[in-house]
Design an enzyme around this catalytic site. Structure first.
Site, short mmCIF file in Angstrom:
data_model
loop_
_atom_site.label_atom_id
_atom_site.label_comp_id
_atom_site.label_asym_id
_atom_site.label_seq_id
_atom_site.Cartn_x
_atom_site.Cartn_y
_atom_site.Cartn_z
N GLU A 1 0.98 -1.05 -5.08
CA GLU A 1 -0.07 -0.04 -5.25
C GLU A 1 0.64 1.29 -5.45
OE1 GLU A 1 -3.18 2.99 -3.94
OE2 GLU A 1 -1.61 2.37 -2.56
N ASP B 1 0.82 -1.21 0.00
CA ASP B 1 0.00 0.00 0.00
C ASP B 1 0.86 1.27 0.00
OD1 ASP B 1 -2.66 1.35 0.48
OD2 ASP B 1 -1.54 2.07 2.22
C1 GLC Z 1 -3.82 3.61 -0.56
C2 GLC Z 1 -5.23 3.13 -0.32
C3 GLC Z 1 -6.08 4.28 0.11
C4 GLC Z 1 -5.50 4.87 1.37
C5 GLC Z 1 -4.02 5.20 1.20
C6 GLC Z 1 -3.35 5.47 2.50
O1 GLC Z 1 -3.76 4.52 -1.59
O2 GLC Z 1 -5.73 2.51 -1.48
O3 GLC Z 1 -7.41 3.88 0.32
O4 GLC Z 1 -6.21 6.01 1.72
O5 GLC Z 1 -3.30 4.15 0.60
O6 GLC Z 1 -3.06 4.27 3.17
#
Ligand code: GLC
Length: 735
Positions: free
Chosen positions: A417, A375
Site C-alpha cells: 500500500e 499498510d
Molecule cells: C493506510 C490506510 C489508511 C490509514 C493509514 C494509517 O494508508 O489505508 O486508512 O489511515 O494507512 O495506517
C-alpha cells in the site's frame, strides 16, 4: 493520503542542497554496497553530511507543551545528532506489569525439524539466502547481520515446524503455480467484517454471495485488536496476535481462513508496519522506561531533531493530527507519529523490530492469512532532509521479509500500500536487483486517480500522458486495480503531466476537488473535501463510487442511466487492465454515501466513514432485479467479471500499453498475448465518439469480437462510434 506529487515537489525544493542523513537511532543505518557473497562482517562506515544549522520551525499544533531545548544544544554534526536521538536509559527503569495482551516474545526458541522439513528448510534457505543476507546487510550492516542471523534462523525454523498440514499443501500448490495472483480469474473483494456481516462467523455465512460474484480473494479490513476508542479504522493495532473482540477470536479467524480456502478464496489482512497503537505492549513498556522498547520507537528529548525533520515532512492528517511528533508526558519525550497522535511510528532501523515483524507475519500466515497488505509501507524508513517516504531501505526490508515468508510459507503474497508518486511506485514491485523480489502486488493509485480525473473532464489526454510514463512492471508481479477503497482520493497528478496534457497541475487538482465535492457548477458528484491543506492547496475527496459518479444527484431516469454507465466504465477499465480488480464492498450494488458516521463519536471527525457504509443486504436481495439501480450495477459488474475470467489476454504478466488515441475523449489500451491481441476502448464522454477503424484494425484485425457484448465488429468500414461512456474489449479472432 496526501497528494504524493505535490509533497514530493515541495520536498525536492527543500532538499536541493542537502544530502540525506541517516535516521538518528540507536542502530547503525549506513548503506553499504552489497558484497557478492554471504555474511562476512565488515565495519559499516557513516556516509553523512552536515545538516543545516538548527533553527526552530513553528511549533506543531499537538496538544502537548513544548519542551525547553536542552542547554547548549550543539549545532549538531550528524554524529552528534545520532547521539542525541539515542534514547537515554531512564534513571530508574520501572519494570511495568506485562499487559495481558503483550506479544509473546519467543524470538530465540529453537525448533527441531524432522528430516523432511529440515531438507525443505535447507533448500529454501539456500534459494533465498542471498536476498535475505544482502538486504539485511544493506540495512543493518554486516556486524548486526551476524548477530541477527542465528535468531532469525531459529525463528524461521520454528514457524516452519508449526506450519499446519493444509497450509503446507497450499505452499506446494503455489510453488507449482507461481502466477496464481496474476490469472484473469483473480477477483478481489474488500470488506469490513463487521459492516459486511457482523462477525467473522457471519462472514463465513456469506461465502455463497462472494462466490456468486466470482471472488477469489477477500481482503478483510483491519480486524486485529485495535486500541479502544478512536483507532483510525483499526489501523492502530494494540495486539497483532489477537482479533477485535466483537468480531470473534483468533480461532474464528483461523476457521474462516480455512473455510475460504476450501472455496478457493484467499484471505488478505492488513499488516500495519509503520506504527502501533500507543496502547500496544511495546509502547506501554517504552513509556514506562524500558530501554529495549524505547528503542522500538523514535523518541526525542527535545524539539531539535523533530524541528529539523519537520522541515521536509508532509502532514498526512493536517486537519485532525497536524505535525509528525507528539509529546508524551509519561515518557517525557517527543514521539514520532506520522499519522494520528495515538499511532506511534516504529523504528525499523532497530533489527529487533524487523524480527518482531517476521514473527508476526509467520504467526498470521500459520493461521491461514495468504496475502498481507503492507499498510503505509512507504513511511517505514526515516531520513533527514527527505519526506521520509520511499527510502531505499523500505525495499530492502520488504525483500528480506518476503524472503522469510518464502522460506516458511511460500503460499503467502505481499501487496504494497504505497500511495506515492508514479515515479516512486514501480520500486514497490521491484527495480534493478530488487526486480520481482519485493511485493507481489501494488495498488495502482495513479490509474485510479486518472479514472476520476477523466470522468470529470471528459478528456483522456492526461490519462494517456500519466500512464505512458510508467515503466513496465516485473513480469511476475501484478497491480491492485481499484475504483474506490476505504480511503480518500488524493489528486496525485504531477505538474509535468498536467502541463504535457495542456493544463496545469494546481489548476486541474483544484478543479477535481471542486468537481467531486459538488461545488463545480453542473457537477454530478456528491463527495466531500477531506483534509483541506491551505499550505499546499490540497483538498482530498471522500465519497462512494456511486455518489461520486452521479447516482446520488440523479433526478431523472436519464441521469440514473448516465451514472450507471459511468460506474460500468470505471469498473471496465479496472477489470480490463490486467491487474487484480479489488471490488470495494457495496460498489457492486452502487451504495451511496452514508452520513450516519456523524452519530458515532469516534468516527464523526473523519469523513472517510462517509464511504464506508454497512452492507445493504436488502439491496443485495434485489440484485437480480434490473429495475433497480443496484440490480443494474450488479448485472453490469457480473458481466464484466464473467468476460474477464474467459480472457487469457488479461493475465498480469502481459503489459497493458497505451495506444495514443486520435479522439481526446477516448482511451485505448492494447495487450499483446501469444493467442492474439486485445484492444480495450473506453469513451469518457456522455456523447457518441468516433474512432478511425484502420487504427483499430491494425491491432485486432478486420473482425474482432467484443468480449463484453459478444458481438463481432466489422472494422472494414472507415469509422466506428463508441457509445456514451462505452467500454469495449475487442479480441483479435485468430482463425
Ligand atoms: C493506510 C490506510 C489508511 C490509514 C493509514 C494509517 O494508508 O489505508 O486508512 O489511515 O494507512 O495506517
Amino acid at each position: 493520503m496526501p497528494d504524493p506529487v505535490q509533497v514530493s515537489l515541495a520536498i525536492s525544493e527543500a532538499a536541493k542542497d542537502a544530502s540525506p542523513l541517516p535516521v538518528p537511532t540507536p542502530t547503525k543505518a549506513a548503506r553499504k554496497p552489497r558484497p557478492a557473497k554471504a555474511a562476512v562482517p565488515s565495519p559499516a562506515g557513516p556516509a553523512q553530511s552536515e545538516p543545516a544549522p538548527t533553527e526552530s520551525a513553528a511549533p506543531k499544533a499537538k496538544p502537548a507543551p513544548r519542551k525547553p531545548k536542552a542547554p547548549a544544544a550543539a549545532p549538531a554534526t550528524p554524529e552528534v545528532a545520532q547521539e542525541e536521538a539515542r534514547p537515554e536509559p531512564a534513571a530508574e527503569p520501572v519494570p511495568p506489569e506485562v499487559p495481558a495482551d503483550a506479544p509473546t516474545p519467543p524470538l530465540s526458541s529453537e525448533a527441531t525439524l524432522d528430516p523432511r522439513d529440515a531438507d525443505t528448510f535447507a533448500i529454501r534457505l539456500e534459494r533465498y539466502r542471498a536476498d535475505l543476507e544482502g538486504s539485511l546487510r544493506s540495512v543493518y550492516g554486516a556486524e548486526q547481520l551476524v548477530a541477527l542471523w542465528p535468531r532469525l534462523e531459529a525463528l524461521l525454523r520454528r514457524a516452519l515446524a508449526e506450519r499446519p498440514a493444509d497450509l503446507r499443501r497450499l505452499d506446494e500448490a503455489r510453488l507449482l503455480r507461481p502466477d496464481w495472483l496474476q490469472v484473469p480469474e483473480m477477483i478481489g473483494y474488500v470488506a469490513y467484517a463487521d459492516r459486511f456481516a457482523g462477525t467473522l462467523e457471519g462472514v463465513g455465512e456469506h461465502l455463497n454471495y462472494l462466490e456468486e460474484l466470482g471472488v477469489k480473494y477477500l481482503h478483510l479490513m483491519p480486524l486485529l485488536k485495535p486500541r479502544v476508542g478512536e483507532n483510525d479504522g483499526g489501523y492502530a493495532v494494540q495486539d497483532y496476535r489477537a482479533v477485535r473482540e466483537d468480531l470473534g477470536s483468533m480461532a474464528d479467524l483461523k476457521a474462516l481462513a480455512s473455510r475460504l480456502r476450501r472455496r478457493g478464496i484467499s484471505l488478505e489482512l492488513d499488516l500495519v508496519m509503520n506504527h502501533v497503537a500507543q496502547e500496544h505492549g511495546w509502547a506501554v513498556r517504552a513509556r514506562a522506561g524500558e530501554q529495549k522498547y524505547r528503542d522500538y520507537f523514535l523518541m526525542f528529548e527535545n524539539r531539535d531533531l523533530p524541528d529539523l525533520y519537520e522541515r521536509t515532512l508532509p502532514e498526512i492528517f493536517p486537519d485532525f493530527a497536524p505535525g509528525n511528533f507528539t509529546w508524551n508526558d509519561e515518557a517525557q519525550r517527543w514521539v514520532w507519529t506520522t499519522f494520528n497522535s495515538y499511532q506511534w511510528d516504529l523504528n525499523w532501523a532497530n533489527p529487533e523490530v524487523f524480527l518482531e515483524f517476521v514473527d508476526i507475519i509467520l504467526y498470521l500466515a500459520n493461521q491461514g492469512v495468504e496475502i498481507f497488505r503492507l499498510d503505509a509501507i512507504a513511511f517505514i524508513w526515516k531520513r533527514m532532509w527527505t519526506d521520509s517516504q520511499n527510502q531505499p531501505e523500505v525495499h530492502d526490508l520488504t525483500r528480506a521479509l518476503r524472503a522469510c515468508a518464502r522460506i516458511v510459507a511460500p503460499a503467502v503474497a505481499f501487496k504494497a500500500e504505497a500511495i506515492v508518486a508514479p515515479g516512486d511506485l514501480i520500486a514497490y514491485l521491484g527495480r534493478r536487483d530488487h526486480h520481482g523480489k519485493v511485493s507481489d502486488m501494488a495498488y495502482h493509485n495513479s490509474l485510479m486517480v486518472q479514472l476520476w480525473s477523466s470522468l470529470a473532464s471528459g478528456n483522456t489526454r492526461l490519462f494517456e500522458q500519466a500512464l505512458s510514463a510508467f515503466a513496465p512492471k516485473p513480469t511476475n508481479t501484478t497491480w491492485g486495480m481499484y475504483v474506490r477503497c476505504h480511503d480518500d482520493i488524493g489528486w496525485a497528478i504531477s505538474d509535468h503531466d498536467a502541463g504535457m496534457a495542456g493544463t496545469t497541475g494546481p489548476g486541474h487538482r483544484a478543479f477535481l476537488s471542486d468537481f467531486y465535492s459538488g461545488e463545480w457548477p453542473g457537477s454530478f458528484a456528491r463527495g466531500q473535501v477531506f483534509q483541506a491543506n491551505p499550505r499546499t492547496g490540497d483538498r482530498r475527496i471522500s465519497g462512494t463510487a456511486a455518489s461520486l459518479a452521479g447516482l446520488e444527484a440523479a433526478q431523472t431516469e436519464e441521469d440514473i442511466d448516465l451514472a450507471l454507465r459511468r460506474l460500468r466504465l470505471l469498473h471496465a477499465v479496472t477489470l480490463g487492465y490486467g491487474g487484480v480488480p479489488l471490488i470495494y464492498m457495496g460498489d457492486e450494488l452502487a451504495l451511496l454515501n452514508d452520513e450516519r458516521y456523524l452519530d458515532v463519536p469516534e468516527h464523526a471527525q473523519d469523513n472517510r466513514w462517509l464511504h464506508r457504509p454497512a452492507m445493504d443486504w436488502h439491496k443485495a436481495e434485489e440484485r437480480f432485479d434490473v429495475a433497480t439501480s443496484s440490480g443494474r450495477m450488479y448485472a453490469a459488474l457480473q458481466r464484466l467479471i464473467r468476460a474477464r475470467r474467459q480472457l487469457p489476454h488479461l493475465h498480469a504478466s502481459i503489459e497493458a500499453q497505451i495506444v495514443p488515441s486520435p479522439n481526446e475523449h477516448t482511451l485505448l489500451f492494447r495487450r499483446d498475448h501469444p493467442l492474439g491481441s486485445m484492444l480495450a476502448m473506453y469513451n469518457f464522454s456522455p456523447e457518441f465518439q468516433p474512432l478511425p477503424a484502420p487504427l483499430l484494425r491494425a491491432i485486432v484485425g478486420d473482425y474482432p469480437r467484443d468480449a463484453l457484448s459478444g458481438h463481432e465488429w466489422n472494422l472494414t468500414n472507415p469509422e466506428v462510434a463508441l457509445e456514451p461512456y462505452g467500454a469495449y474489449w475487442l479480441i483479435e479472432q485468430t482463425r
